[in-house]
Design a protein around this motif. Structure first.
Motif, short mmCIF file in Angstrom:
data_model
loop_
_atom_site.label_atom_id
_atom_site.label_comp_id
_atom_site.label_asym_id
_atom_site.label_seq_id
_atom_site.Cartn_x
_atom_site.Cartn_y
_atom_site.Cartn_z
N GLU A 1 6.54 -8.42 15.10
CA GLU A 1 6.45 -8.07 13.69
C GLU A 1 5.87 -6.67 13.51
O GLU A 1 6.40 -5.86 12.74
N ARG A 2 4.80 -6.38 14.23
CA ARG A 2 4.18 -5.06 14.10
C ARG A 2 5.11 -3.96 14.62
O ARG A 2 5.17 -2.86 14.05
N ALA A 3 5.82 -4.26 15.71
CA ALA A 3 6.75 -3.28 16.26
C ALA A 3 7.87 -2.97 15.27
O ALA A 3 8.19 -1.80 15.00
N GLY A 4 8.48 -4.00 14.72
CA GLY A 4 9.56 -3.80 13.76
C GLY A 4 9.10 -3.09 12.51
O GLY A 4 9.81 -2.22 11.96
N GLN A 5 7.91 -3.43 12.02
CA GLN A 5 7.36 -2.76 10.85
C GLN A 5 7.12 -1.28 11.14
O GLN A 5 7.34 -0.42 10.27
N ALA A 6 6.66 -0.96 12.35
CA ALA A 6 6.43 0.43 12.72
C ALA A 6 7.75 1.21 12.72
O ALA A 6 7.81 2.36 12.27
N VAL A 7 8.81 0.59 13.22
CA VAL A 7 10.12 1.24 13.23
C VAL A 7 10.58 1.50 11.80
O VAL A 7 11.08 2.59 11.47
N ALA A 8 10.44 0.51 10.94
CA ALA A 8 10.86 0.66 9.54
C ALA A 8 10.07 1.77 8.85
O ALA A 8 10.64 2.59 8.11
N ALA A 9 8.76 1.80 9.08
CA ALA A 9 7.93 2.83 8.45
C ALA A 9 8.35 4.22 8.90
O ALA A 9 8.42 5.15 8.09
N SER A 10 8.64 4.37 10.18
CA SER A 10 9.08 5.66 10.70
C SER A 10 10.42 6.04 10.10
O SER A 10 10.65 7.20 9.72
N ALA A 11 11.34 5.09 9.99
CA ALA A 11 12.66 5.36 9.44
C ALA A 11 12.56 5.83 7.98
O ALA A 11 13.24 6.79 7.58
N LEU A 12 11.72 5.17 7.18
CA LEU A 12 11.57 5.56 5.78
C LEU A 12 10.89 6.92 5.65
O LEU A 12 11.22 7.71 4.76
#
Length: 491
Positions: A33-44
């Motif tokens: 969950e934390r990994a995926g959230q980090a990817v999303a935050a970077s993408a945005l």
């Protein structure tokens, strides 16, 4: 606390870290969950105006990170498409849980067609990939690369071997790679490094004590690893305390390489540098050198007599020296001195590598070998030919066999010690690939040996400072320019 800026993990070590984290009570899904959230935050953050984010989700845990990222992007109001390699019934464990939690209806991976405005979230395969990609995946990768779309890779660009840095058929060209806790071998080894783009390392909550318990002895080369071993000038220092470096020259028509090494050695702090020359090269070298001394050393007997009386701290043999028996004879009487063997010196032992290894077997490591890929294969043909080994593994195996420090040169130079330590150098700019730069490196390492720096630290420091010298010399430099910047400056 473990220094995550220099520690490099293999895929196997990271698997052990993940397992230990779960065993300590941290749910693996929380890490996902934390990994995926980090990817999303970077993408945005990177692409706030993206027309559409396209999450390509593979069949394993890397795909699970992709499903989490897709869900987070959707919740943030972005337009998101999910394409998957396997249906949710084929997914297992936490990856399946992540897929089921994603509100978007996925489409088969084969249906994706690149469109202008797409930003790709590459969650197909992570650092654990070790097999050649299938043909349909390679076709998709080619289409995305050809379209020139921005790609955010999760952990490592798909198609890169996390252990060896090799391309497994084809690989996505990432604009940004998001990895977790620490860098992996595939981020630094070539050609994998060129596919990663900018690399971000996110802390997803794995305790540092867990990482420290499973990390090996591979590091990203950095001054923090060896700066304390470098010599410090003091008021009572004189030239012999700073060491006497001897560089062996070739014949009159092949003197330039030795002079480059000698100049670099002098710049890098050796108190006294002598170019030992055959008779026909003495005048040539003397006419081209000022602060560097020149001495005639024609035969093995002359060298032996000189060693008995001279205060020699370290030697460099190989640049422009010539290949053959004379090189082998000289090496045979230098076994008690720290020695950098480069270029022709290495090639002189291609038919009898064991002769060299036996001469330096046992005891303190005093020999530094600085082969490029071709020279490495001449001394270690079986190791070089083993496609199952990566560059770090090859350098370690060669160091153990030869009882030498190996500087396996290249854009991703690997410095390996017989005790298993290995550093990967990553600060070398592309313009360092120029004739004579290896001669400068040999002289820099030799100067550090002459000043009493242990062989492994001297080689690691020399490789790093070599890259820094090239950065200061700037694009368009020659080897002569490089040698003039070969001083120790860590500011």
């Amino acid at each position: 606390m473990i220094d995550l800026s220099t520690h490099i993990f293999t895929p196997q070590e990271m698997n052990a870290v993940d397992a230990a984290s779960v065993a300590s009570g941290i749910p693996f899904f929380d890490l996902m969950e934390r990994a995926g959230q980090a990817v999303a935050a970077s993408a945005l953050r990177l692409y706030p105006q993206a027309r559409r984010f396209v999450a390509l989700c593979g069949p394993g845990n890397n795909g699970g990170d992709g499903y989490v990222a897709a869900r987070a992007l959707c919740e943030a109001g972005a337009v998101v498409a999910v394409l998957e390699m396997a249906g949710d019934t084929a997914l297992k464990g936490d990856a399946r849980r992540a897929a089921l939690a994603c509100p978007l209806q996925p489409s088969p991976l084969s249906e994706y067609r690149p469109e202008a405005g797409d930003v790709i979230i590459d969650a197909l395969f992570g650092a654990g990939l070790s097999r050649i990609l299938s043909g349909d995946v390679q076709q998709l990768i080619a289409a995305i690369n050809d379209a020139g779309l921005p790609v955010i890779a999760v952990d490592l660009p798909s198609g890169i071997c996390g252990l060896r840095g090799k391309v497994l058929g084809s690989a996505l060209q990432a604009t940004r790679t998001i990895t977790f806790m620490a860098m992996k071998l595939g981020h630094l080894l070539m050609p994998g490094r060129t596919f990663c783009g900018e690399i971000e390392v996110f802390d997803i909550g794995i305790p540092h004590r867990t990482l420290a318990a499973h990390v090996g002895n591979i590091r990203k080369n950095h001054p923090s690893l060896w700066a304390s071993r470098l010599p410090a000038l003091a008021g009572e220092t004189h030239k012999y305390k700073r060491g006497h470096l001897v560089v062996f020259s070739g014949s009159a028509s092949h003197t330039g390489a030795a002079r480059l090494a000698a100049t670099a050695g002098s710049k890098c702090g050796a108190g006294l540098v002598t170019v030992a020359s055959p008779q026909d090269a003495v005048a040539v070298n003397a006419g081209a050198l000022t602060a560097v001394m020149v001495r005639q050393v024609e035969t093995q007997a002359e060298l032996t007599n000189w060693l008995d009386t001279a205060k020699i701290s370290a030697c460099v043999l190989g640049p422009g020296f010539g290949v053959g028996e004379r090189a082998r004879d000289f090496v045979s009487v230098l076994t008690e001195k720290p020695l950098v063997l480069d270029a022709d010196g290495i090639t002189s032992f291609r038919d009898e590598p064991k002769l060299l290894f036996d001469a330096f077997a046992g005891g303190e490591t005093k020999l530094v070998l600085t082969p490029h890929e071709g020279e490495f294969a001449r001394l270690f043909p079986d190791i070089a030919a083993d496609e199952n080994l990566g560059k770090v593994e090859k350098a370690r195996a060669a160091a153990a066999r030869s009882n030498a420090v190996i500087v396996y040169k290249g854009a991703d130079s690997v410095i390996a010690s017989p005790d298993g330590r290995a550093y990967i150098n990553s600060n070398a700019p592309p313009w360092l690939a120029t004739a004579g730069s290896g001669d400068v490196l040999a002289g820099m390492i030799g100067a550090l040996l002459a000043q009493g720096v242990p062989a492994f630290e001297a080689a690691a420091a020399g490789a790093y400072l070599h890259g820094e010298a090239a950065l200061k010399a700037e694009p368009g430099m020659t080897a002569e320019d490089l040698a003039q910047h070969a001083n120790i400056d860590l500011t």
